[in-house]
Design a protein around this motif. Sequence first.
Motif, short mmCIF file in Angstrom:
data_model
loop_
_atom_site.label_atom_id
_atom_site.label_comp_id
_atom_site.label_asym_id
_atom_site.label_seq_id
_atom_site.Cartn_x
_atom_site.Cartn_y
_atom_site.Cartn_z
N GLY A 13 -15.35 11.66 25.33
CA GLY A 13 -16.04 11.31 26.42
C GLY A 13 -16.64 10.06 26.53
O GLY A 13 -16.40 9.55 27.75
N GLY A 16 -13.49 7.09 25.76
CA GLY A 16 -12.55 7.03 26.61
C GLY A 16 -12.81 6.70 28.15
O GLY A 16 -12.42 6.01 28.76
N GLY A 17 -14.03 7.39 28.41
CA GLY A 17 -14.47 7.23 29.84
C GLY A 17 -15.37 5.99 29.99
O GLY A 17 -15.65 5.69 30.93
N LEU A 18 -16.19 5.82 28.91
CA LEU A 18 -17.45 4.89 29.19
C LEU A 18 -17.24 3.71 28.35
O LEU A 18 -17.37 2.45 28.89
CB LEU A 18 -18.77 5.63 28.95
CG LEU A 18 -19.04 7.08 29.74
CD1 LEU A 18 -20.40 7.46 29.11
CD2 LEU A 18 -19.37 6.46 31.16
N PRO A 21 -13.25 1.20 28.14
CA PRO A 21 -13.08 0.14 29.30
C PRO A 21 -13.71 -0.93 28.90
O PRO A 21 -13.44 -2.01 29.58
CB PRO A 21 -13.11 1.17 30.64
CG PRO A 21 -12.94 2.51 29.85
CD PRO A 21 -13.65 2.76 28.57
N LYS A 22 -14.74 -0.80 28.61
CA LYS A 22 -16.02 -2.07 28.60
C LYS A 22 -15.79 -2.78 27.26
O LYS A 22 -15.84 -4.01 27.39
CB LYS A 22 -17.29 -1.53 28.81
CG LYS A 22 -18.27 -2.74 28.86
CD LYS A 22 -19.88 -1.87 29.35
CE LYS A 22 -20.72 -3.18 29.27
NZ LYS A 22 -22.05 -2.77 29.71
N THR A 74 -9.38 8.50 21.54
CA THR A 74 -9.24 8.28 22.98
C THR A 74 -8.84 6.87 23.27
O THR A 74 -8.30 6.68 23.99
CB THR A 74 -10.62 8.80 23.66
OG1 THR A 74 -11.69 8.37 23.31
CG2 THR A 74 -10.59 10.33 23.82
N THR A 75 -9.65 6.12 22.56
CA THR A 75 -9.77 4.70 22.68
C THR A 75 -8.24 4.10 22.13
O THR A 75 -7.60 3.22 22.84
CB THR A 75 -10.65 3.91 21.72
OG1 THR A 75 -11.98 4.43 22.24
CG2 THR A 75 -10.50 2.42 21.98
N SER A 78 -5.40 5.20 24.93
CA SER A 78 -5.91 4.49 26.08
C SER A 78 -5.34 2.96 25.95
O SER A 78 -4.69 2.63 26.77
CB SER A 78 -7.41 4.50 26.54
OG SER A 78 -7.57 5.67 26.96
N GLU A 159 -6.46 4.80 32.88
CA GLU A 159 -7.45 5.92 32.62
C GLU A 159 -7.08 6.39 31.44
O GLU A 159 -6.15 6.40 30.85
CB GLU A 159 -7.69 7.02 33.82
CG GLU A 159 -7.78 6.49 35.07
CD GLU A 159 -7.76 7.79 36.16
OE1 GLU A 159 -7.81 8.74 35.88
OE2 GLU A 159 -7.74 7.38 37.22
N ALA A 160 -8.25 6.99 30.76
CA ALA A 160 -8.27 7.54 29.49
C ALA A 160 -7.29 8.80 29.48
O ALA A 160 -7.48 9.57 30.60
CB ALA A 160 -9.65 7.94 29.12
N HIS A 161 -6.43 9.32 28.69
CA HIS A 161 -5.73 10.17 28.42
C HIS A 161 -5.89 11.15 27.51
O HIS A 161 -6.26 10.83 26.33
CB HIS A 161 -4.25 9.85 28.22
CG HIS A 161 -3.62 8.90 29.57
ND1 HIS A 161 -3.34 9.35 30.75
CD2 HIS A 161 -3.69 7.68 29.89
CE1 HIS A 161 -3.08 8.62 31.57
NE2 HIS A 161 -2.90 7.43 30.84
#
Length: 161
Positions: A13, A16-18, A21-22, A74-75, A78, A159-161
């Motif tokens: 979580g 991938g989500g936070l 992307p940054k 997740t990284t 993605s 988006e994260a998968h």
Amino acid sequence: GLPFSLGAAIGAGLGGGLLAPKFGRAVLHAGVLMMAAGIAGVAWTIDAAGRALTTWDLVPAYTVAGLGMGLLITTFFSTVISAVDDEETGTAGGVLNAVQQLASSLGVALFGTLYFNSMQAGHSSVSAASSTLSFASIAVILCLPLGFLLPRFIRPDVEAH
């Protein structure tokens, strides 16, 4: 296994989500280091506690390993998915899943063989587990340079998968 699974869910979580992307592939590298540290922590805990080992002794190290795994997977997914053309994402996702399953099977076979060979050589189960997990931690660390082959950042529209 529950602390590892919970750690992986939290790491996924966050990664991938936070964070991914940054911060891009730096999150992948952090995941590799955390996972290796967690596995090494399990090895150290087993070695230090010996036959007096309890489930609770393993909770901190398994949680760290799980967090690292969540950040890493997740990284990685993605980043790879964002590097392919939009019409190829389904194929890429399928290939990633197949490779992940194959790598998991090979890892179980390799480290299971190391463990049982160590046991046949007369080592105790504690010693065999500790040395096998130490090798696993080193194997994870050796994957660190592979992250540099990936793009630095995830494409913003993925988006994260």
